[in-house]
Design a protein around this motif. Structure first.
Motif, PDB file in Angstrom:
ATOM      1  N   TYR A 198      18.779   1.706   1.794  1.00  0.00           N
ATOM      2  CA  TYR A 198      19.493   0.921   2.803  1.00  0.00           C
ATOM      3  C   TYR A 198      20.025   1.803   3.940  1.00  0.00           C
ATOM      4  N   THR A 199      19.608   1.477   5.166  1.00  0.00           N
ATOM      5  CA  THR A 199      20.005   2.240   6.361  1.00  0.00           C
ATOM      6  C   THR A 199      20.031   1.310   7.568  1.00  0.00           C
ATOM      7  N   ARG A 200      20.968   1.536   8.470  1.00  0.00           N
ATOM      8  CA  ARG A 200      20.989   0.843   9.754  1.00  0.00           C
ATOM      9  C   ARG A 200      21.300   1.883  10.828  1.00  0.00           C
ATOM     10  N   ILE A 201      20.605   1.790  11.965  1.00  0.00           N
ATOM     11  CA  ILE A 201      20.781   2.764  13.048  1.00  0.00           C
ATOM     12  C   ILE A 201      21.138   2.007  14.327  1.00  0.00           C
ATOM     13  N   GLU A 202      22.178   2.484  15.012  1.00  0.00           N
ATOM     14  CA  GLU A 202      22.709   1.747  16.163  1.00  0.00           C
ATOM     15  C   GLU A 202      23.091   2.728  17.277  1.00  0.00           C
ATOM     16  N   ILE A 203      22.778   2.338  18.501  1.00  0.00           N
ATOM     17  CA  ILE A 203      23.206   3.109  19.670  1.00  0.00           C
ATOM     18  C   ILE A 203      23.468   2.129  20.808  1.00  0.00           C
ATOM     19  N   ASP A 204      24.552   2.330  21.517  1.00  0.00           N
ATOM     20  CA  ASP A 204      24.923   1.450  22.637  1.00  0.00           C
ATOM     21  C   ASP A 204      24.952  -0.017  22.208  1.00  0.00           C
ATOM     22  N   ASN A 205      25.456  -0.272  21.002  1.00  0.00           N
ATOM     23  CA  ASN A 205      25.539  -1.632  20.446  1.00  0.00           C
ATOM     24  C   ASN A 205      24.176  -2.293  20.254  1.00  0.00           C
ATOM     25  N   GLU A 206      23.121  -1.498  20.242  1.00  0.00           N
ATOM     26  CA  GLU A 206      21.768  -2.005  19.977  1.00  0.00           C
ATOM     27  C   GLU A 206      21.308  -1.455  18.632  1.00  0.00           C
ATOM     28  N   GLN A 207      20.873  -2.363  17.749  1.00  0.00           N
ATOM     29  CA  GLN A 207      20.438  -1.938  16.413  1.00  0.00           C
ATOM     30  C   GLN A 207      18.922  -1.823  16.362  1.00  0.00           C
ATOM     31  N   LEU A 208      18.461  -0.759  15.733  1.00  0.00           N
ATOM     32  CA  LEU A 208      17.024  -0.545  15.573  1.00  0.00           C
ATOM     33  C   LEU A 208      16.432  -1.608  14.652  1.00  0.00           C
ATOM     34  N   ILE A 259       0.828  -1.211   0.000  1.00  0.00           N
ATOM     35  CA  ILE A 259       0.000   0.000   0.000  1.00  0.00           C
ATOM     36  C   ILE A 259       0.857   1.254   0.000  1.00  0.00           C
ATOM     37  N   PHE A 260       1.963   1.237   0.726  1.00  0.00           N
ATOM     38  CA  PHE A 260       2.824   2.416   0.831  1.00  0.00           C
ATOM     39  C   PHE A 260       3.952   2.425  -0.220  1.00  0.00           C
ATOM     40  N   SER A 261       3.763   1.658  -1.280  1.00  0.00           N
ATOM     41  CA  SER A 261       4.729   1.681  -2.376  1.00  0.00           C
ATOM     42  C   SER A 261       4.723   3.047  -3.056  1.00  0.00           C
ATOM     43  N   LEU A 262       5.895   3.461  -3.491  1.00  0.00           N
ATOM     44  CA  LEU A 262       6.038   4.663  -4.305  1.00  0.00           C
ATOM     45  C   LEU A 262       6.616   4.274  -5.659  1.00  0.00           C
ATOM     46  N   ALA A 263       6.206   4.991  -6.708  1.00  0.00           N
ATOM     47  CA  ALA A 263       6.721   4.720  -8.049  1.00  0.00           C
ATOM     48  C   ALA A 263       6.552   5.964  -8.898  1.00  0.00           C
ATOM     49  N   ASN A 264       7.295   5.997 -10.005  1.00  0.00           N
ATOM     50  CA  ASN A 264       7.133   7.096 -10.960  1.00  0.00           C
ATOM     51  C   ASN A 264       7.205   6.589 -12.399  1.00  0.00           C
ATOM     52  N   GLU A 265       6.840   5.324 -12.598  1.00  0.00           N
ATOM     53  CA  GLU A 265       6.901   4.587 -13.860  1.00  0.00           C
ATOM     54  C   GLU A 265       8.306   4.101 -14.163  1.00  0.00           C
ATOM     55  N   TYR A 266       9.307   4.935 -13.986  1.00  0.00           N
ATOM     56  CA  TYR A 266      10.701   4.554 -14.235  1.00  0.00           C
ATOM     57  C   TYR A 266      11.175   3.549 -13.185  1.00  0.00           C
ATOM     58  N   MET A 267      10.828   3.822 -11.921  1.00  0.00           N
ATOM     59  CA  MET A 267      11.241   2.933 -10.836  1.00  0.00           C
ATOM     60  C   MET A 267      10.154   2.911  -9.764  1.00  0.00           C
ATOM     61  N   GLY A 268      10.203   1.887  -8.943  1.00  0.00           N
ATOM     62  CA  GLY A 268       9.256   1.764  -7.844  1.00  0.00           C
ATOM     63  C   GLY A 268       9.901   1.084  -6.660  1.00  0.00           C
ATOM     64  N   VAL A 269       9.384   1.395  -5.475  1.00  0.00           N
ATOM     65  CA  VAL A 269       9.947   0.824  -4.250  1.00  0.00           C
ATOM     66  C   VAL A 269       8.807   0.536  -3.276  1.00  0.00           C
ATOM     67  N   ARG A 270       8.823  -0.652  -2.714  1.00  0.00           N
ATOM     68  CA  ARG A 270       7.804  -1.013  -1.735  1.00  0.00           C
ATOM     69  C   ARG A 270       8.008  -0.223  -0.445  1.00  0.00           C
ATOM     70  N   GLY A 271       6.985  -0.223   0.397  1.00  0.00           N
ATOM     71  CA  GLY A 271       7.048   0.539   1.639  1.00  0.00           C
ATOM     72  C   GLY A 271       7.716  -0.216   2.772  1.00  0.00           C
ATOM     73  N   TYR A 272       8.805  -0.900   2.485  1.00  0.00           N
ATOM     74  CA  TYR A 272       9.521  -1.647   3.517  1.00  0.00           C
ATOM     75  C   TYR A 272      10.267  -0.683   4.444  1.00  0.00           C
ATOM     76  N   PHE A 273      10.684  -1.200   5.600  1.00  0.00           N
ATOM     77  CA  PHE A 273      11.410  -0.388   6.574  1.00  0.00           C
ATOM     78  C   PHE A 273      12.871  -0.286   6.134  1.00  0.00           C
ATOM     79  N   GLU A 274      13.291   0.918   5.807  1.00  0.00           N
ATOM     80  CA  GLU A 274      14.644   1.110   5.296  1.00  0.00           C
ATOM     81  C   GLU A 274      15.727   0.782   6.307  1.00  0.00           C
ATOM     82  N   GLU A 275      15.382   0.832   7.619  1.00  0.00           N
ATOM     83  CA  GLU A 275      16.393   0.613   8.653  1.00  0.00           C
ATOM     84  C   GLU A 275      16.633  -0.863   8.949  1.00  0.00           C
TER      85      GLU A 275
END
Length: 765
Positions: free
Chosen positions: A92-102, A32-48
Motif C-alpha cells: 500500500y502506497t500513495r504519492i502526492e504532489i501539489d495536491n495531485e495524487q498519482l 502475469i506479473f504476480s510474485l509468490a514464494n508458496e507461503y504468500m503471493g501478490v498480484r502485479g497491481y499498482f501499489e500506488e
C-alpha cells in the motif's frame, strides 16, 4: 482448436516485458506479473493506487474463509464452501504532489516500462509522471519475495525530480481493507496496530478472518530520508505519510522490508506470538537489508535454473513461455511450507476459490518429482494431513474408508455441485497414483510406512464400497463422472474403473510388503485404523472382476457403458461464438452427445503408457481426439504427447502451440483471473514427456526424444535417483549425461544404457 494468441508482452528469453501501458490489459498484466514464494503471493497491481479496473490481490497459502448458503442440501452435497481469502495489501502506497495524487488511470505519464526478471525473481516498473503543473518525476518501483525466508519480502520506490526542487508526500503502510472479489465483502477484523519511529519506522497490524478465525500479522520496517512524518491508524490500515524533499536529478529511495506472519492452527500460536513480540520490540534478527534479500533471491533462482532449465533454440516465443511456466511452478509451490497444496490459480487470483483439484497429483506432481523431491513429498503429505476429512466425506457419501474431495483448501469438500463432488472418484485414485509414482521414483519406504499405507488402505476401502457387483458377478462403479465432465451419472467410466483396479492392486502389494519387511510399523497402522487382512479378499474379487469396457475387434476402450451409442456431434461445426460452451449452451445440452470436454480414456493411457500397445494407442487416439472440444486447459498437452508418440508430428506441434504461452498470450481470454497453474505444469510435461519422449511408468526411466521441425535444438534436465540428467537434442543427435558422478541406468529408444558424466550419444538415422 479455435484459440488464438492475444499478444501483448515483448518476447525475451529471460524476462517478461511490458513496454507502454494499455489499461485493457491491466488485469492480465496483474496476473502475469504476480510474485509468490508458496507461503504468500501478490498480484502485479499498482501499489500506488489505480482507479481503473484492477484486483488488488494478496494471498497466503492456507489462509481461507468459509461461507454457508442459506438453503438446505440433500445428504452428501457440500453445504459450505471455502476459499483463499484476499488479505493485507503490504505494498500500500500513495504519492502526492501539489495536491495531485498519482493514479495512472487519470495521471499523465510516459516511458512506462515493466519487467519481471525470471533469473532473479525481481519485478520492476518505471515511468515518468507529468503533473498538472508541469513537473516531471521519474518513479521506479521494485518488489521481491524471499524464496528462503518466506515470510519476508521487500519493496522499494525510487523518486527523482527531473525539472524542479520541491516537496513530495509518500504514504505507505499495511492495508487490510481490500474487498474479496468473489464474496463482495471484506473478510477481516483487525486488532493490534502499532507505529514505532526511531532510526527506522516500524509498522504492524494483525487481521483475523471473520469466520475461520485465522490470523495474519503484517509488519514492515521503512527506511527513508524524510523531513516530517504523519502517523495514520484506521480500522484496517496502519501507515505513515512522509514529507520528502526532492532536489533536481537527485534520487530519493523509500524502502520497506516486510514480514508477514500467519497463524493457521493453535499448535503454531506460541511461535507466532514470539515472532510478533520480537518484531515489535526491535529484536527481529532475520535478514532485514533490501540488497541482501534480493541477492538471496538471485542465488536461489540461479540454483533452480541450474537443475530445471529447459532451452529451446530458434524459438524465442516458446523459450520465454516454458521458462515462465517453470518460474511460476516454483513460485507457486516448492516444498517450503509442509502440508499445503496447489490451487488452480496458485496465488495469483481468486478464480476456483484457491481450491486444489485432482490434477495436483496427475499434472503437477510429475514436475516436482523430477525437479524438487521435497516439494513432491510435501504435496502428498497434504493428503495425509487431510485424511480425516476424507474419511468424514466417505461417511457422508455412504462409503467406508476415505473419499478425497474434488475441490479443497483445508481437506473438506468445497464443491457444492453434487455432480462433481459426489460422482468423481478421480481425486482419491489420483492420491494413490501419486503415492505410487513418488515411491517409484525415490523408493521412500519411510513415507509408505508413516503415511502412504494408511492412505492407500482407506482409499481402497472406499473403492470397495462405492461400486458394486452386477448380476453376472462383474464389478463396476455406477452413477459416476470421469475426467470428461461432459458425461454425468454414467456407469463404468473406463478411467474410474481402470484407476480403481490399479489402486486396489497397489494397496495389496504394499500391505504384503509392509507386513513382511516392516512388521512393527505395519501393526501400528493395522491397529490405528482397525484393518483386517480379510478385507483384501473382496479387493481381490473386485480386481478379478472389474469391468473395463473394451472391444477386442476395434482395440478401443469405451469411455463408459453406452458411450458408443450416443449421438455424434461434429465439433468442428460448432461456431466459435459458442465458446465457452458452459456460457452459451443450456447445461443439460452438453451431456446429450459424444462430445468430450477433456481426455478421459486417453488420460489413463498416458498415465500407464507401457500397459498399452502402439496399435491400441493409435486406435483410441484416432477415435477420441475428433470428439474432444478441449474446454479444459489441461487437455491439449495430453493429445500432444500421445500424438508425438504416434508419429503425428505436425498434430503434436499444433496441440503444443499454445501450451507454454497460454497465459502470456491470453489464449483463453481469462488470464485476468489468474494463471492456469496445472496447465503450466502440463506445458512442462508437453516438452519432456512429449518431444522428450519421457516415460516413467515402466521398470526403468525411458527416453525417446524427437525434435519439432521448427526447432534447431532443445534441452531439459531431470532429477532421477538423486542425480541430474541433462538431455540435449538437435537435428542430428541426442546426448544424455549426468551432471554428477553417479552411474544411471535408463532406456534410450528401448535400449538400456548406462549414463555417466561422460555422456551417451544417439545419432538419428
Amino acid at each position: 482448436m479455435a484459440k488464438k494468441a492475444d499478444k501483448y508482452f515483448k518476447e525475451d528469453k529471460w524476462k517478461i516485458i511490458e513496454e507502454g501501458f494499455n489499461p485493457d490489459y491491466g488485469m492480465v498484466s496483474e496476473s502475469i506479473f504476480s510474485l509468490a514464494n508458496e507461503y504468500m503471493g501478490v498480484r502485479g497491481y499498482f501499489e500506488e493506487g489505480y482507479s481503473g479496473n484492477k484486483l488488488i490481490g494478496s494471498y497466503f497459502n492456507g489462509i481461507y474463509e468459509r461461507s454457508e448458503p442459506d438453503y438446505n442440501h440433500y445428504k452428501g452435497v457440500a453445504d459450505f464452501t471455502e476459499y483463499m481469502v484476499n488479505s493485507v495489501d503490504w505494498l500500500y502506497t500513495r504519492i502526492e504532489i501539489d495536491n495531485e495524487q498519482l493514479d495512472l488511470y487519470k495521471s499523465d505519464f510516459e516511458k512506462f516500462y515493466r519487467e519481471l526478471d525470471m533469473k532473479t525473481g525481481i519485478l520492476t516498473r518505471e515511468f515518468v509522471w507529468k503533473t498538472a503543473k508541469g513537473k516531471r518525476i521519474a518513479i521506479k518501483f521494485e518488489r521481491c519475495l524471499s524464496m528462503t525466508e518466506v515470510e519476508r519480502s521487500t519493496w522499494q520506490a525510487s523518486i527523482k525530480a527531473l525539472n524542479f526542487n520541491g516537496k513530495i508526500y509518500v504514504t505507505t503502510g499495511l492495508d487490510f481493507s481490500n474487498i474479496h472479489r468473489n464474496s463482495g465483502e471484506n473478510m477481516w477484523n483487525c486488532g493490534e496496530k502499532f507505529i514505532q519511529a526511531d532510526k527506522n519506522i516500524t509498522l504492524g497490524i494483525e487481521g483475523t478472518t471473520i469466520n475461520t478465525g485465522l490470523k495474519v500479522s503484517s509488519n514492515c520496517k521503512i527506511q527513508a530520508d524524510y523531513e516530517s512524518m504523519e502517523e495514520i491508524i484506521e480500522d484496517k490500515l496502519v501507515a505513515v505519510k512522509l514529507c520528502i524533499n526532492l532536489e533536481k536529478n537527485k534520487e530519493q529511495k523509500i524502502t520497506k522490508i516486510i514480514r508477514n506472519l500467519t497463524l493457521k492452527d493453535e499448535s503454531q500460536k506460541e511461535e507466532y506470538e514470539d515472532k510478533k513480540a520480537k518484531i515489535k520490540d526491535g529484536r527481529d534478527d532475520v535478514i532485514v537489508l533490501n540488497e541482501e534479500l534480493k541477492e538471496e533471491s538471485r542465488k536461489w533462482w540461479e540454483n533452480v535454473w541450474k537443475r530445471s532449465d529447459i532451452t529451446i533454440d530458434n524459438d524465442i516465443e516458446n523459450q520465454q513461455g516454458i521458462r515462465f511456466c517453470i518460474f511460476q511452478m516454483y513460485q507457486t509451490y516448492n516444498g517450503a511450507v509442509k502440508g499445503t497444496n496447489i490451487g488452480a490459480k496458485g496465488l495469483t487470483g481468486e478464480a476456483y476459490n484457491g481450491n486444489a483439484f485432482w490434477d495436483t497429483e496427475t499434472y503437477c506432481l510429475p514436475f516436482y518429482l523430477f525437479n524438487d523431491r521435497e516439494g513432491a513429498k510435501n504435496l502428498l503429505y497434504f493428503r495425509y494431513k487431510t485424511l480425516d476429512e476424507a474419511r468424514k466425506r466417505a461417511e457422508v457419501l455412504d462409503c467406508e474408508g476415505a473419499f478425497y474431495p474434488i475441490a479443497t483448501i483445508s481437506g473438506k469438500e468445497c464443491c457444492n455441485l453434487w455432480q462433481h463432488a459426489s460422482l468423481q472418484l478421480q481425486a482419491s485414485t489420483a492420491v494413490a497414483y501419486g503415492i505410487w509414482f513418488y515411491e517409484k521414483m525415490y523408493n521412500d519406504k519411510a513415507f509408505i510406512k508413516n503415511y502412504g499405507l494408511e492412505m492407500l488402505i482407506e482409499i481402497s476401502r472406499m473403492l470397495a464400497t462405492r461400486g458394486d457387483f452386477d448380476k453376472d458377478g462383474k464389478y463396476g462403479y455406477y452413477c459416476v463422472m470421469g475426467p470428461d465432465e461432459f458425461q454425468m451419472m454414467v456407469h463404468n467410466n473406463c478411467y474410474t474403473n481402470y484407476m480403481g483396479r490399479f489402486t486396489l492392486k497397489y494397496t495389496i502389494e504394499k500391505v504384503k510388503e509392509m507386513k513382511e519387511k516392516y512388521p512393527k510399523e505395519y501393526e501400528k497402522v493395522v491397529k490405528k485404523i482397525n484393518f483386517k487382512e480379510s478385507e483384501m479378499n473382496k479387493w481381490k474379487q473386485i480386481i478379478k472382476n472389474m469391468i473395463i469396457p473394451y472391444s477386442d475387434d476395434t482395440l478401443i476402450f469405451e469411455q463408459h457403458d453406452g458411450f458408443f451409442k450416443l449421438p455424434h456431434v461434429d465439433i468442428d461445426s460448432i461456431p466459435i461464438s459458442d465458446f465457452p460452451l458452459y456460457n452459451h449452451w443450456s447445461y443439460d445440452r452438453i451431456y446429450r452427445n459424444d462430445m468430450i470436454k477433456q481426455p478421459d480414456v486417453l488420460m489413463f493411457m498416458l498415465l500407464f503408457n507401457s500397459d498399452f500397445t502402439k496399435e491400441q494407442l493409435k486406435a483410441n487416439y484416432e477415435f477420441y481426439e475428433p470428439r474432444c472440444i478441449h474446454e479444459s486447459s489441461l487437455s491439449p498437452s495430453v493429445h500432444s504427447i500421445l500424438a508425438n508418440q504416434l508419429g503425428k508430428e505436425e498434430e503434436a506441434y499444433d496441440f503444443f502451440g499454445f501450451a507454454t504461452r497460454m497465459d502470456l498470450d491470453n489464449y483463453n481470454r481469462n488470464t485476468n483471473e489468474g494463471i492456469h497453474t496445472t496447465s503450466i505444469a502440463a506445458a512442462w510435461m508437453n516438452i519432456v514427456y512429449g518431444f522428450g519422449g519421457l516415460r516413467s511408468d515402466g521398470e526403468i526411466l525411458s527416453l525417446s526424444p524427437t525434435i519439432p521441425k521448427n526447432w534447431d535444438g532443445y534441452s531439459f534436465k531431470l532429477t532421477y535417483n538423486d542425480e541430474i540428467l541433462e538431455v540435449k537434442v538437435n537435428k542430428e543427435e541426442v546426448t544424455i549425461k549426468t551432471l554428477g558422478n553417479k552411474l544411471i541406468e535408463i532406456k534410450v529408444f528401448d535400449k538400456v544404457e548406462l549414463i555417466n558424466d561422460e555422456g551417451y550419444t544417439y545419432k538419428f538415422t
